[in-house]
Design a protein around this motif. Sequence first.
Motif, PDB file in Angstrom:
ATOM      1  N   ILE A  64       0.844  -1.202   0.000  1.00 24.42           N
ATOM      2  CA  ILE A  64       0.000   0.000   0.000  1.00 24.42           C
ATOM      3  C   ILE A  64       0.878   1.250   0.000  1.00 24.42           C
ATOM      4  O   ILE A  64       0.621   2.205  -0.743  1.00 24.42           O
ATOM      5  CB  ILE A  64      -0.980  -0.018   1.185  1.00 24.42           C
ATOM      6  CG1 ILE A  64      -2.012  -1.135   0.980  1.00 24.42           C
ATOM      7  CG2 ILE A  64      -1.669   1.341   1.355  1.00 24.42           C
ATOM      8  CD1 ILE A  64      -2.843  -1.458   2.208  1.00 24.42           C
ATOM      9  N   ILE A  95      -8.557   5.164   1.856  1.00 20.37           N
ATOM     10  CA  ILE A  95      -8.361   4.061   0.926  1.00 20.37           C
ATOM     11  C   ILE A  95      -9.755   3.551   0.597  1.00 20.37           C
ATOM     12  O   ILE A  95     -10.429   2.988   1.455  1.00 20.37           O
ATOM     13  CB  ILE A  95      -7.481   2.951   1.527  1.00 20.37           C
ATOM     14  CG1 ILE A  95      -6.080   3.500   1.818  1.00 20.37           C
ATOM     15  CG2 ILE A  95      -7.418   1.765   0.570  1.00 20.37           C
ATOM     16  CD1 ILE A  95      -5.169   2.503   2.502  1.00 20.37           C
ATOM     17  N   THR A  97     -10.616   1.387  -2.039  1.00 23.66           N
ATOM     18  CA  THR A  97     -10.524  -0.056  -2.261  1.00 23.66           C
ATOM     19  C   THR A  97      -9.056  -0.454  -2.305  1.00 23.66           C
ATOM     20  O   THR A  97      -8.205   0.330  -2.711  1.00 23.66           O
ATOM     21  CB  THR A  97     -11.155  -0.497  -3.611  1.00 23.66           C
ATOM     22  OG1 THR A  97     -10.452   0.143  -4.678  1.00 23.66           O
ATOM     23  CG2 THR A  97     -12.620  -0.167  -3.688  1.00 23.66           C
ATOM     24  N   VAL A  98      -8.786  -1.657  -1.891  1.00 28.47           N
ATOM     25  CA  VAL A  98      -7.462  -2.249  -2.084  1.00 28.47           C
ATOM     26  C   VAL A  98      -7.654  -3.745  -2.233  1.00 28.47           C
ATOM     27  O   VAL A  98      -8.429  -4.348  -1.484  1.00 28.47           O
ATOM     28  CB  VAL A  98      -6.465  -1.896  -0.955  1.00 28.47           C
ATOM     29  CG1 VAL A  98      -6.871  -2.503   0.367  1.00 28.47           C
ATOM     30  CG2 VAL A  98      -5.060  -2.310  -1.311  1.00 28.47           C
ATOM     31  N   SER A 127      -5.942   5.937  -8.832  1.00 30.15           N
ATOM     32  CA  SER A 127      -5.960   4.471  -8.863  1.00 30.15           C
ATOM     33  C   SER A 127      -4.544   3.992  -9.131  1.00 30.15           C
ATOM     34  O   SER A 127      -3.737   4.688  -9.760  1.00 30.15           O
ATOM     35  CB  SER A 127      -6.912   3.952  -9.945  1.00 30.15           C
ATOM     36  OG  SER A 127      -6.397   4.235 -11.233  1.00 30.15           O
ATOM     37  N   SER A 141      -5.526  -0.565  -6.192  1.00 31.02           N
ATOM     38  CA  SER A 141      -6.142   0.268  -5.155  1.00 31.02           C
ATOM     39  C   SER A 141      -6.723   1.520  -5.779  1.00 31.02           C
ATOM     40  O   SER A 141      -6.365   1.915  -6.892  1.00 31.02           O
ATOM     41  CB  SER A 141      -5.127   0.668  -4.079  1.00 31.02           C
ATOM     42  OG  SER A 141      -4.217   1.617  -4.596  1.00 31.02           O
TER      43      SER A 141
END
Length: 149
Positions: A64, A95, A97-98, A127, A141
């Motif tokens: 991340i 965040i 989405t990941v 993104s 992500s």
Amino acid sequence: MAENLLHHPITDPETITRLIPQKTPFVFVDTLYEYTALTGVTGFTVPSENVLLENGSLSESGLIEHMAQSMSLHRGYQGSLSGQTKPKTGFIGIIKTVEIHSLPQSGEKLKTYVEILHEIMNVTSVSARVENEMGQVIATSEMKTVTVE
């Protein structure tokens, strides 16, 4: 599609660290392959002494952080083009989405594609897609980063 404004990839460690606010040992990017106003392609070879390595693999947090620093490197290069001598500091605000499909091993080379989705004042929605050396997507992500002056 916008034209890549880099004539050669930037791989010099000193140049890379001048373009991002992070410093050793917390640097998670080592190459800027491509740059357009809204997209970038970065690289990172996972070092064996990385601070977020767990059992020989880069941790989820490290992956991340790599995605966030890929955006930071894009932003830093953009700033250098406009004459900024010091990169602006930013942080992950949200965040959205990941997805992490696999964790890269020490020594593995990553290639990460970032795209600015939209920007309002100092908040940027971005993104990221991380690929391994075989071109397989290992993580994606979407996050919002906040830049502070």
